[in-house]
Design a protein around this motif. Structure first.
Motif, PDB file in Angstrom:
ATOM      1  N   THR A 177       0.854  -1.190   0.000  1.00 57.28           N
ATOM      2  CA  THR A 177       0.000   0.000   0.000  1.00 57.28           C
ATOM      3  C   THR A 177       0.885   1.233   0.000  1.00 57.28           C
ATOM      4  OG1 THR A 177      -1.459  -1.268   1.441  1.00 57.28           O
ATOM      5  CG2 THR A 177      -1.987   1.038   1.124  1.00 57.28           C
ATOM      6  N   VAL A 178       0.618   2.140  -0.940  1.00 56.11           N
ATOM      7  CA  VAL A 178       1.411   3.356  -1.059  1.00 56.11           C
ATOM      8  C   VAL A 178       0.617   4.521  -0.467  1.00 56.11           C
ATOM      9  CG1 VAL A 178       2.472   4.981  -2.675  1.00 56.11           C
ATOM     10  CG2 VAL A 178       2.582   2.521  -3.116  1.00 56.11           C
ATOM     11  N   ASP A 179       1.272   5.330   0.352  1.00 52.75           N
ATOM     12  CA  ASP A 179       0.546   6.425   0.997  1.00 52.75           C
ATOM     13  C   ASP A 179       0.222   7.532   0.004  1.00 52.75           C
ATOM     14  OD1 ASP A 179       3.583   7.541   2.561  1.00 52.75           O
ATOM     15  OD2 ASP A 179       2.685   8.176   0.680  1.00 52.75           O
ATOM     16  N   ARG A 180      -0.643   8.447   0.469  1.00 51.25           N
ATOM     17  CA  ARG A 180      -1.153   9.464  -0.430  1.00 51.25           C
ATOM     18  C   ARG A 180      -0.039  10.369  -0.953  1.00 51.25           C
ATOM     19  NH1 ARG A 180      -3.431  13.798   2.179  1.00 51.25           N
ATOM     20  NH2 ARG A 180      -3.389  15.418   0.599  1.00 51.25           N
ATOM     21  N   ALA A 181       0.958  10.606  -0.149  1.00 50.59           N
ATOM     22  CA  ALA A 181       2.067  11.474  -0.577  1.00 50.59           C
ATOM     23  C   ALA A 181       3.020  10.738  -1.507  1.00 50.59           C
ATOM     24  CB  ALA A 181       2.835  11.974   0.642  1.00 50.59           C
ATOM     25  N   ARG A 182       2.754   9.462  -1.728  1.00 50.89           N
ATOM     26  CA  ARG A 182       3.618   8.639  -2.588  1.00 50.89           C
ATOM     27  C   ARG A 182       5.055   8.614  -2.066  1.00 50.89           C
ATOM     28  NH1 ARG A 182      -1.044   7.645  -3.760  1.00 50.89           N
ATOM     29  NH2 ARG A 182      -2.078   8.348  -5.644  1.00 50.89           N
ATOM     30  N   ALA A 183       5.188   8.744  -0.770  1.00 50.64           N
ATOM     31  CA  ALA A 183       6.529   8.803  -0.185  1.00 50.64           C
ATOM     32  C   ALA A 183       6.823   7.581   0.672  1.00 50.64           C
ATOM     33  CB  ALA A 183       6.689  10.069   0.647  1.00 50.64           C
ATOM     34  N   GLY A 184       5.834   6.739   0.858  1.00 48.06           N
ATOM     35  CA  GLY A 184       6.066   5.573   1.686  1.00 48.06           C
ATOM     36  C   GLY A 184       5.234   4.399   1.204  1.00 48.06           C
ATOM     37  N   VAL A 185       5.741   3.216   1.437  1.00 51.00           N
ATOM     38  CA  VAL A 185       4.984   2.020   1.078  1.00 51.00           C
ATOM     39  C   VAL A 185       5.019   1.072   2.274  1.00 51.00           C
ATOM     40  CG1 VAL A 185       7.024   1.036  -0.052  1.00 51.00           C
ATOM     41  CG2 VAL A 185       4.782   0.065  -0.519  1.00 51.00           C
ATOM     42  N   THR A 186       3.873   0.482   2.547  1.00 53.72           N
ATOM     43  CA  THR A 186       3.831  -0.557   3.568  1.00 53.72           C
ATOM     44  C   THR A 186       3.601  -1.882   2.867  1.00 53.72           C
ATOM     45  OG1 THR A 186       2.933   0.944   5.204  1.00 53.72           O
ATOM     46  CG2 THR A 186       2.633  -1.402   5.616  1.00 53.72           C
ATOM     47  N   ILE A 187       4.441  -2.829   3.158  1.00 49.36           N
ATOM     48  CA  ILE A 187       4.284  -4.125   2.504  1.00 49.36           C
ATOM     49  C   ILE A 187       4.093  -5.195   3.559  1.00 49.36           C
ATOM     50  CG2 ILE A 187       6.798  -4.422   2.241  1.00 49.36           C
ATOM     51  CD1 ILE A 187       5.824  -5.817  -0.546  1.00 49.36           C
ATOM     52  N   VAL A 188       3.076  -6.000   3.355  1.00 49.72           N
ATOM     53  CA  VAL A 188       2.686  -7.005   4.331  1.00 49.72           C
ATOM     54  C   VAL A 188       2.728  -8.384   3.668  1.00 49.72           C
ATOM     55  CG1 VAL A 188       0.827  -7.766   5.850  1.00 49.72           C
ATOM     56  CG2 VAL A 188       1.131  -5.334   5.384  1.00 49.72           C
ATOM     57  N   PRO A 189       3.454  -9.314   4.245  1.00 50.75           N
ATOM     58  CA  PRO A 189       3.439 -10.664   3.679  1.00 50.75           C
ATOM     59  C   PRO A 189       2.083 -11.328   3.908  1.00 50.75           C
ATOM     60  CG  PRO A 189       4.905 -10.551   5.591  1.00 50.75           C
ATOM     61  CD  PRO A 189       4.300  -9.191   5.423  1.00 50.75           C
ATOM     62  N   VAL A 190       1.597 -11.996   2.907  1.00 51.24           N
ATOM     63  CA  VAL A 190       0.288 -12.650   2.988  1.00 51.24           C
ATOM     64  C   VAL A 190       0.464 -14.161   3.081  1.00 51.24           C
ATOM     65  CG1 VAL A 190      -1.895 -12.995   1.784  1.00 51.24           C
ATOM     66  CG2 VAL A 190      -0.772 -10.781   1.680  1.00 51.24           C
TER      67      VAL A 190
ATOM     68  N   LEU B   3       9.720   5.688  -0.182  1.00 55.03           N
ATOM     69  CA  LEU B   3       9.557   5.467  -1.608  1.00 55.03           C
ATOM     70  C   LEU B   3       9.708   6.819  -2.290  1.00 55.03           C
ATOM     71  CD1 LEU B   3       8.565   3.145  -3.514  1.00 55.03           C
ATOM     72  CD2 LEU B   3       6.287   4.105  -3.239  1.00 55.03           C
ATOM     73  N   ALA B   4      10.546   6.874  -3.327  1.00 56.54           N
ATOM     74  CA  ALA B   4      10.700   8.144  -4.046  1.00 56.54           C
ATOM     75  C   ALA B   4       9.698   8.201  -5.186  1.00 56.54           C
ATOM     76  CB  ALA B   4      12.124   8.281  -4.567  1.00 56.54           C
ATOM     77  N   GLY B   5       8.443   8.351  -4.855  1.00 52.54           N
ATOM     78  CA  GLY B   5       7.423   8.502  -5.900  1.00 52.54           C
ATOM     79  C   GLY B   5       6.866   7.192  -6.379  1.00 52.54           C
ATOM     80  N   ALA B   6       5.579   7.186  -6.715  1.00 51.77           N
ATOM     81  CA  ALA B   6       4.925   6.019  -7.295  1.00 51.77           C
ATOM     82  C   ALA B   6       3.727   6.506  -8.062  1.00 51.77           C
ATOM     83  CB  ALA B   6       4.487   5.044  -6.202  1.00 51.77           C
ATOM     84  N   GLU B   7       3.360   5.817  -9.080  1.00 50.92           N
ATOM     85  CA  GLU B   7       2.203   6.194  -9.874  1.00 50.92           C
ATOM     86  C   GLU B   7       1.336   4.973 -10.079  1.00 50.92           C
ATOM     87  OE1 GLU B   7       5.373   6.745 -12.959  1.00 50.92           O
ATOM     88  OE2 GLU B   7       3.723   6.209 -14.262  1.00 50.92           O
ATOM     89  N   ALA B   8       0.036   5.205 -10.317  1.00 49.81           N
ATOM     90  CA  ALA B   8      -0.835   4.088 -10.653  1.00 49.81           C
ATOM     91  C   ALA B   8      -0.257   3.435 -11.900  1.00 49.81           C
ATOM     92  CB  ALA B   8      -2.253   4.582 -10.912  1.00 49.81           C
ATOM     93  N   LYS B   9      -0.361   2.154 -11.979  1.00 51.86           N
ATOM     94  CA  LYS B   9       0.151   1.338 -13.086  1.00 51.86           C
ATOM     95  C   LYS B   9       1.650   1.061 -12.967  1.00 51.86           C
ATOM     96  CE  LYS B   9      -3.471   2.173 -16.363  1.00 51.86           C
ATOM     97  NZ  LYS B   9      -3.930   2.975 -17.461  1.00 51.86           N
ATOM     98  N   ALA B  10       2.318   1.648 -11.985  1.00 52.66           N
ATOM     99  CA  ALA B  10       3.689   1.197 -11.735  1.00 52.66           C
ATOM    100  C   ALA B  10       3.592  -0.244 -11.233  1.00 52.66           C
ATOM    101  CB  ALA B  10       4.366   2.076 -10.699  1.00 52.66           C
ATOM    102  N   THR B  11       4.646  -0.987 -11.429  1.00 52.78           N
ATOM    103  CA  THR B  11       4.652  -2.383 -11.018  1.00 52.78           C
ATOM    104  C   THR B  11       5.584  -2.559  -9.830  1.00 52.78           C
ATOM    105  OG1 THR B  11       4.259  -3.103 -13.280  1.00 52.78           O
ATOM    106  CG2 THR B  11       5.185  -4.736 -11.778  1.00 52.78           C
ATOM    107  N   PHE B  12       5.119  -3.319  -8.848  1.00 52.63           N
ATOM    108  CA  PHE B  12       6.014  -3.763  -7.789  1.00 52.63           C
ATOM    109  C   PHE B  12       6.452  -5.185  -8.109  1.00 52.63           C
ATOM    110  CE2 PHE B  12       6.488  -0.529  -4.865  1.00 52.63           C
ATOM    111  CZ  PHE B  12       5.304   0.010  -4.389  1.00 52.63           C
ATOM    112  N   ALA B  13       7.688  -5.483  -7.807  1.00 50.23           N
ATOM    113  CA  ALA B  13       8.159  -6.853  -7.979  1.00 50.23           C
ATOM    114  C   ALA B  13       9.021  -7.212  -6.774  1.00 50.23           C
ATOM    115  CB  ALA B  13       8.965  -6.987  -9.264  1.00 50.23           C
TER     116      ALA B  13
END
Lengths: 236, 184
Positions: free
Chosen positions: A151-164, A199-209
């Motif tokens: 999940t990327v925050d609204r400021a596109r400056a942070g991402v939280t990643i949770v193992p499922v 995170l230094a910026g993120a946009e919709a349609k960017a891919t995480f891997a």
């Protein structure tokens, strides 16, 4: 034919594109041609033209039934966790809402747990206002099994990643990458357990891997190990 | 099924592989593995090595199918070219890289050969054979042995019993003549 005045590509008549396609180059010459193929579009076009000219010769080759075990090896090598995923294909597949839902449903309990986690552990950098879209991605392996939710925050400056789901790293460690549409992977960070990363910026349609890397992360700045999960960011 | 329908069915299967459907890869394999195994076996001459190459080819196809463009290339020629290149790489003692980075996987479009092969393939076959037929017998044999058997200049020169320099100029001149003939 002998009266044709050829214009040789260089003084001794060598045409590296033709010789590369014909297959007569060896060692450093072949490697140099293969590298040039990637970096020199004009050379690549020449090679393509020679492939087109000479390919009809392959019709002369008789088919030979392949031994039965080969397909099993291919099938194993494309399993998730193996080091070959159809990477360029994944965004198309995983961008589909249906696939996203299916992946989520496939691990319902884990997903529910992770939503709860997100609720109690918002990203540290900023807290998204309820009236703004948050970007999220489910990162799944080739079999569709969701492995992480990012999940990327609204400021596109942070991402939280949770193992499922559990990941067997086989002695290596998961590293998160972000790939802008049409761009190159940028390292985000190592992700054992639940992590909030900058995170230094993120946009919709960017891919995480997520790839598996040596302890401490990829030594090269680009992914070096198998890609175990990918997902495309979209507004939720 | 006629040739055109076969080509369309194979192109469609490759498109599905490009969309990440593993079952479509099996379909592509069933339709093409005998041809590609034939290509690899002819170059490598060793069934075990040809099997390894075949496996590499289809895992490559799995990664690269999204870059295949049916409007620009004939599917079987695209596949056979991958098989031939992998076989020659192995023959030259330069094993294909087993792990490619995401970066490389994202940039495979530039590696897809055979633009516009689709339209020209049928005419090209007749034309190539006609033009090969215009070369002197020994030179035609050398070009075929290079392309189909993966022979190097040195091996070709040894077999023909001519100096290396002679073989190089034979091949280079033959290529120039082939190109000129096919563009006539």
């Amino acid at each position: 034919m002998s009266d044709i005045p050829p214009t040789p590509p260089d003084e001794d008549g060598a045409d590296p594109a033709a010789e590369y396609v014909l297959g007569v180059l060896e060692g450093p010459e072949r490697i140099r041609a293969a590298q040039r193929l990637r970096s020199d579009p004009a050379f690549a076009a020449e090679v393509a033209a020679w492939e087109r000219r000479l390919a009809p010769m392959l019709n002369e080759v008789a088919p030979v039934e392949a031994p039965p075990g080969v397909w099993d090896r291919v099938a194993r090598s494309i399993e998730p966790g193996a080091n070959v995923l159809p990477f360029t294909a994944r965004p198309k597949l995983w961008n589909r809402v249906g696939a996203w839902r299916a992946a989520t449903a496939a691990s319902m309990a884990a997903a529910a747990a992770c939503v709860a986690l997100l609720a109690i552990r918002p990203p540290a950098a900023t807290t998204p206002a309820p009236d703004h879209a948050v970007l999220a991605a489910t990162l799944a392996g080739a079999d569709g099994k969701a492995l992480y939710v990012a999940t990327v925050d609204r400021a596109r400056a942070g991402v939280t990643i949770v193992p499922v789901n559990a990941v067997d790293g086989r002695g290596r460690f998961p590293e998160l990458w972000i790939i802008p549409a049409g761009g190159k992977p940028r390292p985000v960070g190592m992700i054992s357990g639940v992590r909030s990363l900058t995170l230094a910026g993120a946009e919709a349609k960017a891919t995480f891997a997520v790839s598996l890397e040596p302890a401490g992360g990829s030594p090269t700045g680009a992914p070096t190990g198998p890609v175990i999960a990918t997902g495309v960011l979209s507004a939720v | 099924m006629d040739l055109e329908s076969q080509r369309e069915a194979l192109g469609e299967a490759l498109r599905r592989v490009g969309a990440g459907e593993a079952s479509a890869l099996k379909d592509v394999y069933d339709k093409t593995s005998a041809k590609l195994f034939g290509v690899a076996l002819r170059i490598l001459g060793d069934p075990t090595e040809a099997e390894d190459v075949l496996q590499e080819v289809y895992t490559t196809v799995w990664r690269r199918a999204a870059s295949f463009d049916a409007a620009r290339a004939s599917p079987i020629t695209w596949l056979a070219t991958i098989a031939r290149n992998r076989s020659i790489d192995r023959l030259r003692g330069r094993p294909a890289r087993r792990t490619e980075s995401i970066d490389a996987a994202l940039n495979v479009a530039d590696a897809s050969p055979l633009a516009e092969a689709r339209l020209e393939e049928a005419q090209g076959r007749g034309r190539l054979h006609g033009c090969l037929g215009e070369l002197e017998a020994l030179q035609q044999q050398a070009v075929r042995a290079a392309f189909l058997d993966g022979q190097t200049y040195e091996a070709l020169a040894r077999q023909a019993g001519v100096p290396l320099g002679t073989m190089k100029s034979w091949i280079r001149r033959s290529l120039i003549r082939l190109k000129a003939c096919m563009e006539r």
